[in-house]
Design an enzyme around this catalytic site. Structure first.
Site, PDB file in Angstrom:
ATOM      1  N   HIS A 174      -3.470  -9.316   1.731  1.00  0.00           N
ATOM      2  CA  HIS A 174      -2.401 -10.326   1.814  1.00  0.00           C
ATOM      3  C   HIS A 174      -2.624 -11.107   3.101  1.00  0.00           C
ATOM      4  O   HIS A 174      -2.441 -10.564   4.194  1.00  0.00           O
ATOM      5  CB  HIS A 174      -1.029  -9.660   1.770  1.00  0.00           C
ATOM      6  CG  HIS A 174      -0.736  -9.023   0.452  1.00  0.00           C
ATOM      7  ND1 HIS A 174      -0.121  -7.807   0.312  1.00  0.00           N
ATOM      8  CD2 HIS A 174      -1.014  -9.446  -0.811  1.00  0.00           C
ATOM      9  CE1 HIS A 174      -0.012  -7.505  -0.975  1.00  0.00           C
ATOM     10  NE2 HIS A 174      -0.548  -8.490  -1.672  1.00  0.00           N
ATOM     11  N   GLU A 177      -0.624 -11.171   6.426  1.00  0.00           N
ATOM     12  CA  GLU A 177      -0.399  -9.901   7.124  1.00  0.00           C
ATOM     13  C   GLU A 177      -1.487  -9.695   8.195  1.00  0.00           C
ATOM     14  O   GLU A 177      -2.312  -8.797   8.126  1.00  0.00           O
ATOM     15  CB  GLU A 177      -0.330  -8.769   6.103  1.00  0.00           C
ATOM     16  CG  GLU A 177       0.847  -8.984   5.161  1.00  0.00           C
ATOM     17  CD  GLU A 177       0.837  -8.130   3.903  1.00  0.00           C
ATOM     18  OE1 GLU A 177       1.614  -8.419   2.974  1.00  0.00           O
ATOM     19  OE2 GLU A 177       0.064  -7.165   3.829  1.00  0.00           O
ATOM     20  N   HIS A 266      -1.870  -3.205   5.551  1.00  0.00           N
ATOM     21  CA  HIS A 266      -0.956  -4.299   5.190  1.00  0.00           C
ATOM     22  C   HIS A 266       0.114  -4.503   6.256  1.00  0.00           C
ATOM     23  O   HIS A 266       0.194  -3.756   7.234  1.00  0.00           O
ATOM     24  CB  HIS A 266      -0.235  -3.960   3.873  1.00  0.00           C
ATOM     25  CG  HIS A 266      -1.069  -4.119   2.648  1.00  0.00           C
ATOM     26  ND1 HIS A 266      -0.956  -5.174   1.787  1.00  0.00           N
ATOM     27  CD2 HIS A 266      -2.051  -3.332   2.141  1.00  0.00           C
ATOM     28  CE1 HIS A 266      -1.809  -5.033   0.790  1.00  0.00           C
ATOM     29  NE2 HIS A 266      -2.486  -3.936   0.978  1.00  0.00           N
ATOM     30  N   GLU A 342       1.473   0.380   6.169  1.00  0.00           N
ATOM     31  CA  GLU A 342       2.343  -0.789   6.377  1.00  0.00           C
ATOM     32  C   GLU A 342       2.745  -0.897   7.845  1.00  0.00           C
ATOM     33  O   GLU A 342       3.338   0.031   8.400  1.00  0.00           O
ATOM     34  CB  GLU A 342       3.608  -0.650   5.511  1.00  0.00           C
ATOM     35  CG  GLU A 342       3.347  -0.720   4.024  1.00  0.00           C
ATOM     36  CD  GLU A 342       2.982  -2.115   3.549  1.00  0.00           C
ATOM     37  OE1 GLU A 342       2.579  -2.232   2.386  1.00  0.00           O
ATOM     38  OE2 GLU A 342       3.086  -3.078   4.339  1.00  0.00           O
TER      39      GLU A 342
HETATM   40  C1  GEM Z   1       2.695  -3.647  -1.081  1.00  0.00           C
HETATM   41  S1  GEM Z   1       2.299  -2.118  -1.729  1.00  0.00           S
HETATM   42  C2  GEM Z   1       3.664  -1.860  -2.709  1.00  0.00           C
HETATM   43  C3  GEM Z   1       3.838  -0.431  -2.859  1.00  0.00           C
HETATM   44  N1  GEM Z   1       5.103  -0.180  -3.435  1.00  0.00           N
HETATM   45  C4  GEM Z   1       5.512   1.057  -3.619  1.00  0.00           C
HETATM   46  N2  GEM Z   1       6.760   1.232  -3.997  1.00  0.00           N
HETATM   47  N3  GEM Z   1       4.657   2.048  -3.416  1.00  0.00           N
HETATM   48  C5  GEM Z   1       2.468  -4.731  -2.153  1.00  0.00           C
HETATM   49  O1  GEM Z   1       1.336  -5.046  -2.438  1.00  0.00           O
HETATM   50  O2  GEM Z   1       3.494  -5.225  -2.675  1.00  0.00           O
HETATM   51  C6  GEM Z   1       1.828  -3.813   0.075  1.00  0.00           C
HETATM   52  C7  GEM Z   1       2.179  -5.021   0.863  1.00  0.00           C
HETATM   53  O3  GEM Z   1       2.351  -6.101   0.297  1.00  0.00           O
HETATM   54  O4  GEM Z   1       2.312  -4.886   2.070  1.00  0.00           O
HETATM   55 ZN    ZN Z   2       0.511  -6.631   1.826  1.00  0.00          ZN
END
Ligand code: GEM
Ligand code: ZN
Length: 382
Positions: A174, A177, A266, A342
């Site tokens: 992304h 980020e 991310h 994250e």
């Molecule tokens: C997220 S990862 C989403 C993971 N969700 C759950 N509930 N495990 C994405 O791609 O939406 C990573 C991000 O964007 O930071």
């Molecule tokens: Zn992301």
């Protein structure tokens, strides 16, 4: 005394720039908007330069469409970052009224940059790659191409000897980020330091590193998608050379070399904490993988005050994982420990830094603790 403010100029025609000017005629209240990703409705990332500031005077900037952004609940408690030199970034008090995000500063310099997070410039990426391949224990293993033809480098740290564990880290699928590539710089910093911990890690494992998965989106000031408007972290079941060559390349290299651990770096817009998401919803989930996830989180919690396990995404129900995500797809394809890391666009509220919030420096420092976690786990991954 009435001070006449000189006209303000707003620009974003540079690396990772993103802003639309609605009305800059009043230097005290500059009306702006965020531009959506190319071929996509996603937007949240902003990055622009304001020149012509009047020293000592307060200038306000208003992002009038913030309330329509991809994560519009994420503006509560969020403060924009600013820099007078593009090196030192600091938070500026910001307010969200449900529609617009506003922030202001009393100018100390005639020009200032603002951004959603401390940008990781492409020029710095190029220097990072050059520095990395100059290290005795790092090589450029392969180079993929983005939709627009930008290089996507796969680095390997270690000698690639048979029998060693293969630990993968990819970053910035992304593009907005930017903390993800700051994290990758921390990995390279630690490899350059080449201390006993790194040597112990590379004696039993090799690191496979993709510092930037989405160079087109990053350069174009996107939040979420590549040049074709595709969310790369939803492309891991149907990656194609045409629309998602970035993921196609990564998957091809993973198949070629193998994966014993996968970490996808991310940033998260809403949750003011550092956390991981994992593969609990995968149909192929096993107690072995569950145990490795728990061990990783316990070790990293002990190694860094900038990681926690209380806050994070809701767990996926058994068998209900979205298999188009990198973490879930790679975890299943390689039956390995696989995590999404994250880092916050806001701050890590367990150890807040009011001046910077979460930052590039803290992302780099976190990487060092992650490598120590890898070293302690490498022998138990299979
Ligand atoms: C997220 S990862 C989403 C993971 N969700 C759950 N509930 N495990 C994405 O791609 O939406 C990573 C991000 O964007 O930071
Ligand atoms: Zn992301």
């Amino acid at each position: 005394m009435t001070v006449t403010l000189s006209p303000i100029s707003i620009e974003c025609d540079f690396d990772a720039g993103n802003i639309l000017v609605r009305d800059a005629s009043n230097p005290a209240q500059v009306r702006l908007a965020i531009r959506p990703d190319t071929h996509s409705e996603h937007f949240q990332w902003f990055h622009f330069k304001a020149s012509g500031l009047t020293l000592g005077q307060r200038h306000q900037f208003i992002l009038e469409n913030a309330g329509e952004s991809s994560y519009n609940a994420a503006w509560d408690g969020y403060h924009a970052v600013a820099s007078y030199d593009q090196q030192n970034w600091f938070r500026v008090p910001s307010q969200f009224d449900g529609k617009a995000l506003s922030f202001s500063l009393q100018a100390r310099e005639p020009q200032v940059w603002f951004a959603y997070f401390e940008p990781y410039p492409r020029a710095r990426h190029n220097q990072l790659i050059e520095r990395a391949v100059g290290l005795p224990n790092v090589e450029l293993l392969a180079t993929g191409r983005s939709v627009e033809g930008r290089d996507i480098q796969l680095l390997r740290a270690g000698d690639g000897a048979a029998g060693k564990r293969k630990l993968w880290i990819i970053a910035q699928q992304h593009p907005g980020e930017h903390m993800a590539e700051w994290f990758m710089e921390g990995v390279i910093d630690r490899l350059q330091h080449n201390d006993a911990g790194v040597q112990a890690l590379l004696a039993k494992a090799d690191l496979y590193l993709i510092p930037n998965m989405n160079p087109d989106g990053a350069f174009r000031g996107h939040l979420r998608t590549n040049f074709k408007g595709k969310d790369l972290n939803r492309a891991w079941q149907d990656a194609s050379i045409d629309s998602t060559p970035e993921v196609f390349f990564a998957k091809q290299q993973m198949k070629l070399h193998g994966v014993d651990l996968f970490l996808d770096a991310h940033g998260d817009e809403e949750i003011p904490h550092v956390f991981t998401a994992a593969c609990e919803g995968n149909p192929s989930y096993t107690p072995r993988i569950a145990g490795l996830e728990q061990r990783f989180r316990a070790l990293l919690s002990g190694l860094s005050n900038d990681f926690q396990t209380v806050h994070g995404y809701p767990l996926s129900a058994p068998g209900e994982a979205n298999m188009t995500l990198a973490c879930n797809a790679v975890g299943a394809a390689h039956d390995c420990l696989s995590l999404t890391l994250e880092m916050p666009f806001k701050d890590h509220d367990d150890a807040p830094n009011p001046l910077t919030g979460w930052s590039g420096k803290r992302s780099r420092e976190l990487a060092s603790a992650v490598l120590d976690t890898f070293e302690q786990m490498a022998a138990e991954l299979r």
